[in-house]
Write a protein that holds these residues in place. Structure first.
Motif, short mmCIF file in Angstrom:
data_model
loop_
_atom_site.label_atom_id
_atom_site.label_comp_id
_atom_site.label_asym_id
_atom_site.label_seq_id
_atom_site.Cartn_x
_atom_site.Cartn_y
_atom_site.Cartn_z
N ARG A 1 -1.06 -2.75 -12.89
CA ARG A 1 -2.06 -3.32 -11.98
C ARG A 1 -1.67 -3.14 -10.52
O ARG A 1 -2.50 -2.83 -9.67
N SER B 1 0.83 -1.20 0.00
CA SER B 1 0.00 0.00 0.00
C SER B 1 0.86 1.25 0.00
O SER B 1 1.94 1.28 0.59
N GLU C 1 -2.48 0.33 -9.03
CA GLU C 1 -3.84 0.86 -9.11
C GLU C 1 -4.32 1.30 -7.73
O GLU C 1 -3.87 0.79 -6.71
N GLY C 2 -5.25 2.24 -7.72
CA GLY C 2 -5.84 2.69 -6.46
C GLY C 2 -5.04 3.73 -5.73
O GLY C 2 -5.39 4.12 -4.61
N TYR D 1 0.46 5.70 0.32
CA TYR D 1 -0.45 6.79 0.64
C TYR D 1 0.27 8.12 0.56
O TYR D 1 1.45 8.23 0.90
N GLU E 1 -3.64 11.47 2.52
CA GLU E 1 -4.34 10.21 2.75
C GLU E 1 -3.92 9.57 4.07
O GLU E 1 -4.74 9.03 4.81
#
Length: 267
Positions: free
Chosen positions: A247, A105, A250-251, A107, A111
């Motif tokens: 991929r 992850s 993403e996000g 951020y 965030e």
């Protein structure tokens, strides 16, 4: 385990007692280092090791009135040492699985701060780490990596792979968008290959991209191409094309950044 990770890639590593402090407690009973942060870190000692191309693994020397060995908040120490050295990256290794759900992850500061305030859905440790990471990035640190310290070669996997194995907080924005060069064509074709095979993007060949290379832009992170977009313009209109983000990235808002950049080019 840290020394094993670092020596595995040929780095010279030595354990160094470069942090001192005394026991103290805050209102909640948490133990911390007394005095100004910078006074607790022997910056000259650490810089000398780094200048000699040696990696110092920092140990803590501590004392109190009872001459016992108090526990210190090692998270605080990691950030204090990193900020004192004006490091562009801070890597925090945990001794538990608190970040197991955050593998790979990333951020932004904004965030991370928002998540840190959501204590109802995060453990106290993760909330605190996110908050301190955001604070460090707002000061001078470019990135903070939080890794599972019990995982073999966690540092290498985090720093030398596109996906990463831990949690990362970065300054806003992270990575750069630039115009594509001849040397980027093969990488663009490589990252969009899967989308082309799934009919999400139109097929493209090297000659197609090279014929209008000035229309292509890439998002690059740590020297790796993670996204691309093209803007084909004419007198009548501009067309956005070949928008794609890897991929495993993403996000993270990279697609929006590419679209915003393309819109700015088209205006």
């Amino acid at each position: 385990m840290i020394m094993k990770d670092l020596t595995a890639i040929g780095l010279k590593v030595m354990r160094v007692e470069a942090v001192t402090g005394h026991e103290g407690r805050d209102d909640d009973g948490a133990i911390y280092l007394l005095g100004d942060d910078a006074e607790n870190v022997n910056k000259e000692c650490l810089c000398n090791f780094l200048a000699s191309k040696m990696v110092p693994v920092v140990a803590v020397t501590c004392s109190d009135q009872r001459d016992s060995s108090p526990l210190f908040d090692l998270d605080d120490l990691a950030f204090d040492v990193g900020k004192c050295l004006k490091a562009n990256k801070i890597i925090v290794l945990t001794a538990d699985d608190c970040i197991a759900d955050f593998t790979g992850s990333e951020y932004s500061v904004t965030e991370a701060r928002a998540m840190a305030e959501e204590r109802s859905v995060l453990s106290g440790r993760v909330s605190r780490l996110l908050g301190k990471a955001a604070e460090a990035c707002e000061e001078l640190v470019e990135r903070v990596h939080v890794l599972d310290g019990l995982r073999d070669y966690a540092i290498l996997a985090e720093l030398f792979s596109n996906e990463g194995v831990g949690l990362m907080v970065h300054r806003d924005p992270y990575g750069q968008i630039r115009q594509a060069k001849n040397s980027d064509v093969s990488e663009i074709l490589s990252i969009i290959r899967g989308a082309v095979m799934e009919s999400e993007l139109l097929p493209r060949h090297s000659a197609d991209i090279l014929s209008c290379l000035e229309d292509y832009f890439i998002l690059e992170i740590d020297g790796n191409v993670v996204g691309t977009v093209a803007v084909h313009s004419s007198d009548a209109f501009s067309e956005l094309a070949c928008l794609f983000v890897k991929r495993n990235h993403e996000g993270a808002g990279h697609g929006k950044r590419l679209v915003d950049h393309a819109e700015g080019i088209a205006e």
